[in-house]
Design an enzyme around this catalytic site. Sequence first.
Site: not given
Length: 391
Positions: A117, A62, A65
């Site tokens: 997230s 993640s 991102k």
Amino acid sequence: MKRTLKRKPLLLVLIGMLILAAFPQEAKAEPGVSASAAVLMEQSSGRVLFGRNEHRPMRIASITKIMTAILAIESGKMNDTVTITEAASRTEGSSLYLKPGEKIPLKDLVYGLMLRSGNDSAVAIAEHVGGSLDGFSYLMNQKAEEIGMKHTRFRNPHGLDTHEDHYSTAYDMAVLTRYAMNNDTFKDVSSTKVYRSEQTGEKWDRVWRNKNKMLKLYEYSTGGKTGYTKRAKRTLVSTAEKDGMELIAVTLNDPNDWDDHCNLFEWGFHSFKMTELIKEGEISGIKDKGYKGKVEAARTFTYPLQKEEIDQISSSIQLYELPKSGKWEKDKVPKPVGRYFIDLKETRIADLPLYYDGKALIKPDQGGLWSSFKKIFNRLFFVAKEDNRLW
């Protein structure tokens, strides 16, 4: 006729003496980290202070991102209202629990993306900004190439293991974070601990608390992004600032990432100091009558140095050969009139424009103006460097 002007300015010598007193007497050994790959980078210079397998391509989960967030912020659509699609709402993994048909500001999606997230948020952002997941992936890779991420490929906006060829490196993710942290909106989002978002058709707001524990664990923390998938394991990007130094830490596949990031920052802040190597304004020590007291640096330059590196710094200047009259006429002064070079051992760490007699009015970019300058004036003589070569 060419003249050589190479010097180690008194300014550097005096500054060096002062800086030495500010350094700790004993340098700490390099930090031990559990990560398969790690890097510690200084924000302003991009200097790598510590690295382990930092150029090895790996899964990143993640922390992907960060790219999704900065593209959304730069899109100019932060005030848009996004309608959540069925596809976005059904995205697996960590979620904001968005509902199909729900309307939510893109700004709120970015906060939910970075703090909680949300994978559903990532897809909603990609669909709105890029038109589709594939369209947004194209934008991600285009931006990666633009900012110098040479060993990275993005295939989705969230970092889930949906593609075999979605990867990056610790170094590239530090490059991305360095770029993103130059954006004030991104900095605000990344450092936010709690964010409230109005929920369509409900009496209560969504409340998102940042998953990045570094904001609580480390007093100098300024932001970052967590990540985890079964294949990537734990990934973490974090940033910190102390005594005018901003650091970026990245770890990939690190079972002890919180402690490792604290240790990396403590080692970096202890071992390096931001050292002023040239100050904006007049350059002292130039003896040529036509230039004495009239050559200026356009900006102050600082660089992270260890105590023992102070004596390894050298500098040199290149200036245009003055006209036969010994001085420049008002409308014929080259802009810039020369360059100021700073080297650490054999590595050039600064190439700065110099201006003549108060002409440092426009601060040039790092590449374009100097490239044009060389093309336009490449037939004119420079006062050469120590090897007497022309540019």
